[in-house]
Design a protein around this motif. Structure first.
Motif, short mmCIF file in Angstrom:
data_model
loop_
_atom_site.label_atom_id
_atom_site.label_comp_id
_atom_site.label_asym_id
_atom_site.label_seq_id
_atom_site.Cartn_x
_atom_site.Cartn_y
_atom_site.Cartn_z
N SER A 164 31.65 39.20 26.21
CA SER A 164 32.29 37.93 25.86
C SER A 164 33.13 37.39 27.02
N ASP A 165 33.73 38.29 27.81
CA ASP A 165 34.50 37.87 28.98
C ASP A 165 33.57 37.27 30.04
N GLN A 166 32.43 37.91 30.23
CA GLN A 166 31.45 37.41 31.20
C GLN A 166 30.94 36.03 30.79
N ILE A 167 30.70 35.85 29.50
CA ILE A 167 30.23 34.56 29.00
C ILE A 167 31.31 33.49 29.21
N ALA A 168 32.57 33.83 28.94
CA ALA A 168 33.67 32.89 29.15
C ALA A 168 33.78 32.48 30.62
N CYS A 169 33.59 33.44 31.51
CA CYS A 169 33.65 33.16 32.95
C CYS A 169 32.52 32.22 33.37
N LYS A 170 31.33 32.50 32.91
CA LYS A 170 30.17 31.63 33.24
C LYS A 170 30.39 30.24 32.66
N SER A 171 30.89 30.16 31.43
CA SER A 171 31.13 28.87 30.78
C SER A 171 32.16 28.04 31.54
N GLY A 225 32.46 28.03 34.69
CA GLY A 225 31.86 27.59 35.95
C GLY A 225 31.82 28.66 37.02
N MET A 226 32.17 29.89 36.67
CA MET A 226 32.10 30.97 37.66
C MET A 226 30.64 31.35 37.89
N ASN A 227 30.34 31.78 39.13
CA ASN A 227 28.97 32.09 39.51
C ASN A 227 28.57 33.53 39.30
N ASP A 228 29.55 34.43 39.31
CA ASP A 228 29.24 35.85 39.27
C ASP A 228 30.44 36.57 38.67
N PHE A 229 30.29 37.87 38.46
CA PHE A 229 31.29 38.65 37.75
C PHE A 229 31.41 40.02 38.40
N MET A 230 32.63 40.42 38.76
CA MET A 230 32.87 41.75 39.32
C MET A 230 34.05 42.35 38.58
N ASP A 231 33.81 43.48 37.92
CA ASP A 231 34.90 44.09 37.16
C ASP A 231 35.69 45.07 38.02
N LYS A 232 36.96 45.22 37.64
CA LYS A 232 37.86 46.16 38.31
C LYS A 232 37.78 47.49 37.57
N PRO A 233 38.02 48.61 38.19
CA PRO A 233 38.38 48.72 39.61
C PRO A 233 37.16 48.49 40.50
#
Length: 130
Positions: free
Chosen positions: A97-104, A106-114
């Motif tokens: 759901s966080d990845q979907i929110a980021c894409k929605s 306008g973010m292009n990609d996703f990198m989780d921490k650490p």
């Protein structure tokens, strides 16, 4: 491109946590990048409005003043030269759901921490202009 090769990118790191800022800076320098740090989304917009040029933005999602989702939406809607810079979510929130929110937003990609050198290198490799 291996982790030993230089990406030669100038990156805006938008992150409120000083430890995460330091880790991101060290990893990026190790990969041949330079970076500037903004501590929240509003500061990121101010830096971008100063007409500095960046190849990529690493954007934390949860920050005070203005979070990464709102900042990304404002960047995309700005109509400025920087509106199309690739923005990579740089966040501890790794649920789908966080990845979907980021894409929605306008973010292009996703990198989780650490984040690790290998993960950072793999992500940067996807966005290096050939």
């Amino acid at each position: 491109m291996s982790a030993q090769e230089a990406y030669n990118l100038h990156i805006l790191v938008v992150e409120d946590n000083q430890v995460n800022q330091m880790v991101a800076r060290k990893l990026l320098e190790k990969l041949g990048c330079t970076c500037e740090v903004a501590e929240n989304g509003q500061e990121a917009l101010d830096v971008l409005d100063s007409e500095k040029s960046f190849d990529l933005i690493l954007m934390d999602c949860m920050m005070p003043v203005m979070d990464g989702l709102e900042a990304t939406e404002k960047i995309r809607a700005s109509g400025q030269n920087y509106a199309n810079i690739p923005i990579i979510a740089f966040t501890a929130n790794a649920m789908e759901s966080d990845q979907i929110a980021c894409k929605s937003a306008g973010m292009n990609d996703f990198m989780d921490k650490p984040v690790t050198v290998a993960k950072m290198s793999e992500t940067l490799a996807r966005w290096v202009k050939s």
